[in-house]
Design a protein around this motif. Sequence first.
Motif, PDB file in Angstrom:
ATOM      1  N   ARG A  83       0.860  -1.197   0.000  1.00  0.00           N
ATOM      2  CA  ARG A  83       0.000   0.000   0.000  1.00  0.00           C
ATOM      3  C   ARG A  83       0.885   1.232   0.000  1.00  0.00           C
ATOM      4  N   GLU A 127     -11.116   0.535   1.460  1.00  0.00           N
ATOM      5  CA  GLU A 127     -10.211   0.150   2.529  1.00  0.00           C
ATOM      6  C   GLU A 127     -10.797  -0.972   3.369  1.00  0.00           C
ATOM      7  N   GLU A 128     -12.121  -1.064   3.394  1.00  0.00           N
ATOM      8  CA  GLU A 128     -12.771  -2.044   4.253  1.00  0.00           C
ATOM      9  C   GLU A 128     -12.440  -3.466   3.826  1.00  0.00           C
ATOM     10  N   PRO A 144      -9.761  -5.174   2.584  1.00  0.00           N
ATOM     11  CA  PRO A 144      -8.625  -5.861   3.207  1.00  0.00           C
ATOM     12  C   PRO A 144      -8.818  -6.113   4.693  1.00  0.00           C
ATOM     13  N   TYR A 145      -9.504  -5.196   5.373  1.00  0.00           N
ATOM     14  CA  TYR A 145      -9.655  -5.375   6.815  1.00  0.00           C
ATOM     15  C   TYR A 145     -10.540  -6.581   7.119  1.00  0.00           C
ATOM     16  N   ILE A 146     -11.436  -6.887   6.205  1.00  0.00           N
ATOM     17  CA  ILE A 146     -12.293  -8.036   6.432  1.00  0.00           C
ATOM     18  C   ILE A 146     -11.584  -9.322   6.041  1.00  0.00           C
ATOM     19  N   ASN A 147     -10.723  -9.251   5.038  1.00  0.00           N
ATOM     20  CA  ASN A 147     -10.129 -10.473   4.507  1.00  0.00           C
ATOM     21  C   ASN A 147      -8.861 -10.906   5.222  1.00  0.00           C
ATOM     22  N   ILE A 148      -8.195 -10.008   5.920  1.00  0.00           N
ATOM     23  CA  ILE A 148      -6.949 -10.407   6.588  1.00  0.00           C
ATOM     24  C   ILE A 148      -7.257 -10.701   8.041  1.00  0.00           C
ATOM     25  N   LYS A 171     -18.256  -6.116  14.227  1.00  0.00           N
ATOM     26  CA  LYS A 171     -18.138  -6.432  12.816  1.00  0.00           C
ATOM     27  C   LYS A 171     -16.852  -7.208  12.607  1.00  0.00           C
ATOM     28  N   PRO A 172     -16.902  -8.327  11.934  1.00  0.00           N
ATOM     29  CA  PRO A 172     -15.703  -9.153  11.850  1.00  0.00           C
ATOM     30  C   PRO A 172     -14.674  -8.576  10.896  1.00  0.00           C
ATOM     31  N   LYS A 173     -13.911  -7.643  11.394  1.00  0.00           N
ATOM     32  CA  LYS A 173     -12.851  -7.064  10.557  1.00  0.00           C
ATOM     33  C   LYS A 173     -11.732  -6.583  11.464  1.00  0.00           C
ATOM     34  N   MET A 174     -10.584  -6.400  10.886  1.00  0.00           N
ATOM     35  CA  MET A 174      -9.431  -5.951  11.657  1.00  0.00           C
ATOM     36  C   MET A 174      -9.454  -4.438  11.799  1.00  0.00           C
ATOM     37  N   HIS A 175      -8.540  -3.958  12.642  1.00  0.00           N
ATOM     38  CA  HIS A 175      -8.450  -2.515  12.841  1.00  0.00           C
ATOM     39  C   HIS A 175      -7.875  -1.851  11.588  1.00  0.00           C
ATOM     40  N   GLN A 226      -5.490   0.118   9.132  1.00  0.00           N
ATOM     41  CA  GLN A 226      -4.037   0.065   8.956  1.00  0.00           C
ATOM     42  C   GLN A 226      -3.488   1.485   8.912  1.00  0.00           C
ATOM     43  N   HIS A 253       2.142  -3.106   4.751  1.00  0.00           N
ATOM     44  CA  HIS A 253       0.740  -3.380   4.446  1.00  0.00           C
ATOM     45  C   HIS A 253       0.599  -3.587   2.954  1.00  0.00           C
ATOM     46  N   TYR A 254      -0.187  -4.608   2.604  1.00  0.00           N
ATOM     47  CA  TYR A 254      -0.273  -5.007   1.199  1.00  0.00           C
ATOM     48  C   TYR A 254      -1.681  -4.785   0.665  1.00  0.00           C
ATOM     49  N   THR A 255      -1.725  -4.541  -0.632  1.00  0.00           N
ATOM     50  CA  THR A 255      -3.006  -4.592  -1.324  1.00  0.00           C
ATOM     51  C   THR A 255      -3.245  -6.029  -1.768  1.00  0.00           C
ATOM     52  N   PHE A 256      -4.343  -6.270  -2.468  1.00  0.00           N
ATOM     53  CA  PHE A 256      -4.627  -7.622  -2.948  1.00  0.00           C
ATOM     54  C   PHE A 256      -4.202  -7.826  -4.391  1.00  0.00           C
TER      55      PHE A 256
END
Lengths: 96, 174
Positions: free
Chosen positions: A31, A88-89, A91-95, B153-157, B159, B167-170
């Motif tokens: 990123r 942005e959401e 990646p936060y859901i997938n990692i 909500k099931p997501k990480m904090h 970045q 931090h990586y993109t997909f």
Amino acid sequence: MGQSESAPLPVREKDPTHDPLYGFQKGRKEREMKVTPEEMEAMKIPLKERTYCAHHYIYYNTCRNRVWPLAYRCAKEKHAYEKCLYEEENPYINIY
Amino acid sequence: MSNLIKCIKKGVILNKNSGLIVTTIRHAGAWNRDWKPGPYPTTQEEREAAAKKYGLHIRDYKPYPDDGFGWGDYPMFEPLSVESGDPYEHWDMPEYKRNLGDLMHPNFDFYIAERYDISKRSKSYFRLLGEFLAIMSVMSFICYYAETHKVPKPKMHRQYPEDGKKHYTFEPVE
């Protein structure tokens, strides 16, 4: 390590534990941060907003300051900022 | 014009329109002035006449004091709330639970069903305490349960670009 295998949900406060490059043979793109910390500090951006979308935040707020009170003229900048937040959401859901 | 005067003189309009006569006669009475109470009774005969007019026995009849408020000979009596009337009785006016000819209290609109019930019993302090504890315990249980069993909500904090973190993109590197 941070994340537990048996927990139903990832712990938000900790970092992801799985290898981020798993399944990517040649690696992933990193990123890109468009603004330096010094610039963000100079523009007094709130700490909460110093993410990878900070440049959109800066564009949007400078535009608002320029055209106030006709804030509707910053629709493009607002849309770009919100689109950045939305994308942005994913990646936060997938990692985890 | 002369035709109109002739019609009025001969009573042609009234003769041809019997409905007009009927409505005129109907509306000649039952005005507010007809429901106005009479003057304050001073002698015994006047009191008896007023009691008979309101359908009361002379011993039950007691007019309002003649203090200038204009109640006249209207009888003073304890009001009955609509709420305390028998709901299964066959009333003439069920919405007010009164029969035709029943005396109407001057503050009748205060004692209608959705307002004050004069014969209502208040709740005991024990029951009030019970209701308070029941509501508060349920609400506090809900608050405690919601605090301890959060469903985020099931997501990480988010970045944040920090030193030493990648931090990586997909998108894969070509």
